[in-house]
Design a protein around this motif. Structure first.
Motif, short mmCIF file in Angstrom:
data_model
loop_
_atom_site.label_atom_id
_atom_site.label_comp_id
_atom_site.label_asym_id
_atom_site.label_seq_id
_atom_site.Cartn_x
_atom_site.Cartn_y
_atom_site.Cartn_z
N ASP A 73 -42.19 -11.79 -4.05
CA ASP A 73 -41.30 -11.38 -5.15
C ASP A 73 -42.07 -10.54 -6.17
O ASP A 73 -41.58 -9.52 -6.63
N ARG A 110 -40.68 -1.86 -6.34
CA ARG A 110 -39.38 -1.27 -6.69
C ARG A 110 -39.51 -0.32 -7.87
O ARG A 110 -38.95 0.77 -7.87
N PHE A 125 -34.06 -2.42 -3.85
CA PHE A 125 -32.90 -1.96 -4.64
C PHE A 125 -33.36 -1.42 -6.00
O PHE A 125 -34.35 -1.88 -6.55
N ASN A 177 -34.32 -5.18 0.08
CA ASN A 177 -35.07 -5.67 -1.07
C ASN A 177 -35.63 -4.57 -1.95
O ASN A 177 -36.22 -4.84 -2.99
N ASN A 190 -27.53 -1.50 3.59
CA ASN A 190 -28.16 -1.32 2.28
C ASN A 190 -29.24 -0.25 2.35
O ASN A 190 -30.27 -0.44 2.97
N THR A 216 -29.55 -6.21 -9.12
CA THR A 216 -29.74 -7.34 -8.21
C THR A 216 -29.81 -6.87 -6.76
O THR A 216 -29.39 -5.77 -6.42
N ARG A 217 -30.32 -7.74 -5.93
CA ARG A 217 -30.44 -7.49 -4.51
C ARG A 217 -29.03 -7.43 -3.92
O ARG A 217 -28.27 -8.39 -4.05
N VAL A 260 -29.65 -14.34 -1.53
CA VAL A 260 -28.49 -13.47 -1.50
C VAL A 260 -27.46 -13.94 -0.48
O VAL A 260 -26.29 -13.60 -0.56
#
Lengths: 471, 471
Positions: A364, A371, A289, A287, A251, A293-294, A165
């Motif tokens: 990841d 998430r 989110f 991360n 964020n 996307t991030r 990012v």
């Protein structure tokens, strides 16, 4: 015409199911393939039906997880109120209240809505343990030697590589590892402020930042946080000349879960660069989110080296590992000197475990699962609160992270409500903790980073009843 | 008469061997049983011969290791000079010099006489690794959860139980774990001082303490350290009214290796109690004693809670683990609050590994072996320095720890000598680092916590030659 009518017909059926709460907020919809079979239509028709529902903000696609009832257009409860600009020279953090809440964290019988970390059931503990065992066997001297002050080079390289990012702006040399994000923030504040200086934070904000700043003898100006777009830049502008530093969670701010749009971030960095005011950016939730996307950190827009980008794995992987880091721009050398004098170095083992986790894509993979769970939980919590709490409850709409902010009836004092709830083995974080000023007394923060089940639903119902009885 | 004459005869033979350096300083003597066989005498006669040599300070008994040539009564080289009382408001630590030395620590090709930790070959790394693997398998949530702020209860209990030297004065509740002793010292200073306050340290002293104090804006008064008995209490008395805190290494000060006698410790605590001045006691070398028993810390004489007793396993077991602790007396709650704000908590894993090591007696076992090795090395180093260095070299007589302090010819500047030595792949710590004032320029600190072998002997010879060429 017939095909069009067909997808609209399917969409209408699902919409009715949502309206009647047969399909509840947060529920997963049948897959497109199931829709195809149930209604005996083509894949395209099924997809179009979902697109129709999505365009009405009734459902939402989650990458690799399918479609969920989101119903954002039909939120029953409105957003919490935005605070007003307030500055403080004398006010103290609610130390007693905070201690009271923190002291119950050990009790496993209590429903911990107050804790600031995801429940361990959401963490890949077996994989991490395996990582520890692998690392300890390969580490030179078993990790008994002092590590270079700047921190594990493997972890620093891993973070730099993995911070896509930031578009390759970061190298291993820019990063200093720390003992969690809290330690990164502490060192950043120490590097750029002195006693009696003034800093800006958002409001409401994580009480730890307020306590830390006050313990360092700093004055704190609380900048209103919009529940969707975060820091109010107009308000910030007014106090800019007074500031020695800003400290913002760009964020998914804790507790509001709001997200500064890229344009705001760009403008913030521009403003601060102009005045050469360092921005301590606490990006520990970035991360987590819920969007596609991030989100970028402010660091991505930093050309002058004024942004001190702080991160960690404390909110995503292993709070107890105390692995964090900072890319401190032009303040890097000062941070390294401070780290040496405070502790010589950080322990290597856990840093290497995290580096390994990053390197092999396990982080990841874990984040994708986490998430999805958090987003589903967020919707389930919102649904449960709409069901169980009084109708005048206001509720935040987090775009990431795992914190929910509720604003209750003005008559309710959540600090007192806490004493009632804790007797029923329910803990939450009273709103008053999140400001140095006498405000948010009718607010509370709930952690939804928990394993969703019937017991949890029931506990939210019990909490709703406690609130109802208090009015 | 005949028996008496016999043991004296044996003693005389050995004495001659020592004088002719057939038996060198640090060499192990034959066992009593061997003497019995060689001379065909009774055990008692052999023992009496050794007692005779011991009474002349020619040999020394080491528990469970036998007798060694100590020859303290015939030291060729005298003790280093005692510094003078000096206070500083403006002087800065030798940052550049210190960085230069620290930057070479990574280079494995360099003989690291400058490092402040025992060589990894002296550490029980395999056992520690096994401990890590055992602990990670049993730790709740694999250590991913936040630990209580005060630190691992198992470790705190272990330290309290194992600190026999404090005669049961300490409980697990008195102790806060920290990220190494350096972090304990940092938090102690932070708890009891403010910018522009004045503190006392001994001189010469570990440069990290000087850098830390100056970075916190503190003024530092350097109190002369006697090479055998440590802090000069008369000098301290003169400056007492100016002080906000004292920070002393009471047992085996770094770099002198001196030991405050119990009477001095008692008097120090009495004086400071009278003036309510906190004593930050850095006791990280206390377990590396060469005498018969573990010396008491000042904490043992503390009734008023003014002594903040700091310890760690960094100098005995695992520098990189960053496991330390402080029993901070009446300042405990302040330390806990600071720890929370700086880092929330410390990682659990290594604390549990150390707790386990304590619990099962493995630490005591390791310390016995380590002490014997260090003492033997100390004698070997002294012998080598007497052999290889100029005759006007002065040398400390450490009573524990693993640091040796040399005072060379006045013409020699060890900061310049360092540049010559490092080209020959030898690193040492120049004396100037150990004071804020322009002194100790002709001194150096050597670490003898290394595996003794011919290569090491040869490297000392090379260093001796470098010194000789410099005159």
């Amino acid at each position: 015409m017939r095909r069009e009518a067909l997808y609209l017909k399917i969409a209408k059926v699902i919409e009715e199911q949502i309206d009647s709460e047969t399909l509840k907020l947060g529920d997963k919809l049948p897959s497109i393939r199931s829709i195809q079979k149930i209604y005996n239509v083509s894949i395209n028709t099924a997809k179009q039906a979902f697109l129709e529902l999505e365009s009405k903000s009734l459902i939402e696609a989650r990458p690799k997880s399918g479609y969920f009832v989101s119903k954002t257009s039909r939120r029953k409860f409105s957003l919490p109120t935005v605070g007003k600009l307030k500055s403080s020279q004398d006010e103290k953090p609610q130390g007693d209240l905070i201690s009271k809440i923190l002291n119950t964290l050990e009790d496993k019988d209590i429903r911990q809505f107050s804790i600031g970390a995801p429940d361990s059931s959401l963490l890949p503990i077996a994989k991490l343990n395996k990582g520890v065992i692998n690392v300890v066997r390969t580490l030179p001297d078993g990790g008994t030697s002092y590590e270079p002050v700047q921190g594990s080079v493997n972890l620093r390289r891993g973070i730099a590589k993995w911070s896509l990012v930031l578009e390759g702006k970061l190298t291993e040399d820019d990063i200093v590892t720390t003992s969690g994000t809290m330690n990164a923030l502490y060192n950043c504040l120490l590097a750029v402020t002195q006693r009696d200086d003034t800093i800006a934070v958002e409001t409401p904000v994580y009480f730890g930042i307020l306590q830390m700043a006050r313990s360092m003898g700093l004055n704190v100006i609380e900048i209103p946080n919009h529940p969707i777009t975060g820091v109010d830049l107009e308000a910030l502008k007014k106090v800019l000349p007074k500031l020695k530093a800003c400290c913002f969670i760009s964020n998914f701010s804790n507790p509001l879960g709001c997200l500064m749009p890229d344009e705001h971030k760009k403008e913030l960095v521009r403003m601060l660069t102009e005045h050469d005011i360092p921005l301590i950016e606490d990006d520990l939730y970035g991360n987590l989110f819920f969007g596609a996307t991030r989100p970028k950190p402010c660091k991505a827009f930093d050309e002058a080296g004024i942004v001190m980008w702080c991160g960690s794995v404390s909110k995503t992987l292993a709070p107890g590992y105390r692995v964090g880091w900072v890319a401190a721009g032009k303040y890097k050398d000062k941070i390294i000197r401070q780290k040496f004098l405070q502790t010589i170095s950080t322990p290597t083992l856990y840093q290497e475990v995290i580096a390994d986790f990053l390197e092999h894509g396990r982080y990841d993979h874990h984040l994708r699962t986490l998430r999805t769970k958090l987003y589903t939980n967020c919707l389930q919590f919102q649904r449960a609160i709409e069901d169980y709490f009084p109708h005048n409850t206001k509720i935040s709409q987090p775009q990431g992270g795992f914190m929910l902010w509720l604003e209750l009836d003005k008559k309710i004092d959540t600090a007192k409500l806490y004493d009632i709830a804790i007797k029923q083995k329910i803990s939450f974080a009273p709103g008053r903790m999140f400001s140095l000023h006498n405000q948010y007394n009718n607010c509370m923060r709930l952690n939804y980073g928990l394993e969703w089940n019937q017991k949890l639903d029931f506990d939210l119902k019990r909490l709703g009843n406690i609130v109802k009885s208090a009015i």
